[in-house]
Design a protein around this motif. Structure first.
Motif, PDB file in Angstrom:
ATOM      1  N   SER A  96       0.818  -1.203   0.000  1.00 58.06           N
ATOM      2  CA  SER A  96       0.000   0.000   0.000  1.00 58.06           C
ATOM      3  C   SER A  96       0.857   1.260   0.000  1.00 58.06           C
ATOM      4  N   VAL A  97       1.866   1.296   0.855  1.00 59.46           N
ATOM      5  CA  VAL A  97       2.759   2.454   0.919  1.00 59.46           C
ATOM      6  C   VAL A  97       3.569   2.572  -0.374  1.00 59.46           C
ATOM      7  N   PHE A  98       3.995   1.448  -0.912  1.00 61.71           N
ATOM      8  CA  PHE A  98       4.717   1.461  -2.193  1.00 61.71           C
ATOM      9  C   PHE A  98       3.848   2.074  -3.293  1.00 61.71           C
ATOM     10  N   LEU A  99       2.591   1.642  -3.377  1.00 58.30           N
ATOM     11  CA  LEU A  99       1.685   2.180  -4.398  1.00 58.30           C
ATOM     12  C   LEU A  99       1.439   3.670  -4.188  1.00 58.30           C
ATOM     13  N   LEU A 100       1.330   4.083  -2.941  1.00 54.08           N
ATOM     14  CA  LEU A 100       1.124   5.498  -2.639  1.00 54.08           C
ATOM     15  C   LEU A 100       2.296   6.340  -3.121  1.00 54.08           C
ATOM     16  N   LEU A 101       3.503   5.912  -2.802  1.00 56.76           N
ATOM     17  CA  LEU A 101       4.672   6.742  -3.091  1.00 56.76           C
ATOM     18  C   LEU A 101       5.087   6.764  -4.559  1.00 56.76           C
ATOM     19  N   ARG A 102       4.730   5.757  -5.313  1.00 55.69           N
ATOM     20  CA  ARG A 102       5.118   5.767  -6.728  1.00 55.69           C
ATOM     21  C   ARG A 102       4.014   6.316  -7.619  1.00 55.69           C
ATOM     22  N   GLY A 103       2.884   6.631  -7.046  1.00 56.74           N
ATOM     23  CA  GLY A 103       1.688   6.972  -7.817  1.00 56.74           C
ATOM     24  C   GLY A 103       1.748   8.212  -8.656  1.00 56.74           C
ATOM     25  N   HIS A 104       2.546   9.205  -8.284  1.00 55.40           N
ATOM     26  CA  HIS A 104       2.538  10.421  -9.096  1.00 55.40           C
ATOM     27  C   HIS A 104       3.429  10.293 -10.319  1.00 55.40           C
ATOM     28  N   ASN A 105       4.234   9.245 -10.408  1.00 50.91           N
ATOM     29  CA  ASN A 105       5.072   9.022 -11.583  1.00 50.91           C
ATOM     30  C   ASN A 105       4.609   7.847 -12.432  1.00 50.91           C
ATOM     31  N   GLU A 106       4.000   6.861 -11.820  1.00 51.46           N
ATOM     32  CA  GLU A 106       3.560   5.642 -12.498  1.00 51.46           C
ATOM     33  C   GLU A 106       2.187   5.278 -11.975  1.00 51.46           C
ATOM     34  N   PRO A 107       1.578   4.215 -12.498  1.00 50.16           N
ATOM     35  CA  PRO A 107       0.264   3.815 -11.986  1.00 50.16           C
ATOM     36  C   PRO A 107       0.315   3.552 -10.484  1.00 50.16           C
ATOM     37  N   GLY A 108      -0.699   4.004  -9.814  1.00 47.20           N
ATOM     38  CA  GLY A 108      -0.787   3.876  -8.366  1.00 47.20           C
ATOM     39  C   GLY A 108      -1.240   5.205  -7.806  1.00 47.20           C
ATOM     40  N   GLY A 109      -0.975   5.434  -6.571  1.00 47.28           N
ATOM     41  CA  GLY A 109      -1.328   6.696  -5.944  1.00 47.28           C
ATOM     42  C   GLY A 109      -2.104   6.482  -4.676  1.00 47.28           C
ATOM     43  N   GLY A 110      -2.633   7.589  -4.153  1.00 42.15           N
ATOM     44  CA  GLY A 110      -3.329   7.543  -2.881  1.00 42.15           C
ATOM     45  C   GLY A 110      -4.573   6.685  -2.881  1.00 42.15           C
TER      46      GLY A 110
END
Length: 140
Positions: free
Chosen positions: A21-35
């Motif tokens: 979950s934290v990984f998806l949050l932190l990479r979300g503004h550059n790649e798929p994922g996010g808050g």
């Protein structure tokens, strides 16, 4: 549910899902994922833990009540928009800065606000449904 396999694996999966979950949050503004998707994964972790260990055990793992997390999330998202206004730029224009040697930006802060808001709202709904299933109201 009261099975040994679920109780044993849910502790491991809970930690693993929160890390994802934290990984998806932190990479979300550059790649798929996010808050949003990060929060969905975190809610899944808590739902699994509540299913295996009970609602009260899952509630004890939360730092704050779910609805309070919604309020904090909305506040963080709002605060992420203010630096642009203070600099005379359009609302929510991305601003980047260095914090303790780590390059950060307001889009990441906004994503953290979305994460907290979605996490708190969905977890509140899931906990409410779980309570209603165990304590149905009379006369309904």
């Amino acid at each position: 549910m009261n099975t040994l396999i679920l109780k044993t694996t849910s502790r491991f999966l809970f930690t693993l899902l929160l890390l994802l979950s934290v990984f998806l949050l932190l990479r979300g503004h550059n790649e798929p994922g996010g808050g949003f998707i990060g929060a969905l994964v975190a809610v899944g972790a808590y739902a699994l833990f509540a299913l295996a260990h009970g609602l009260s055990a899952a509630r004890k793992l939360l730092p704050l009540p779910p609805l309070r997390l919604v309020g904090w999330g909305l506040l963080v998202a709002l605060l992420s928009a203010l630096p642009a206004l203070l600099l005379g730029q359009p609302l929510m224009t991305g601003q980047w800065f260095s914090l303790l040697g780590v390059k950060m930006g307001t889009p990441v802060i906004f994503d953290i606000g979305v994460y907290l808001t979605v996490f708190g709202a969905l977890l509140s709904a899931i906990f409410g449904l779980e309570e209603a299933a165990h304590h149905p109201s009379e006369g309904a």
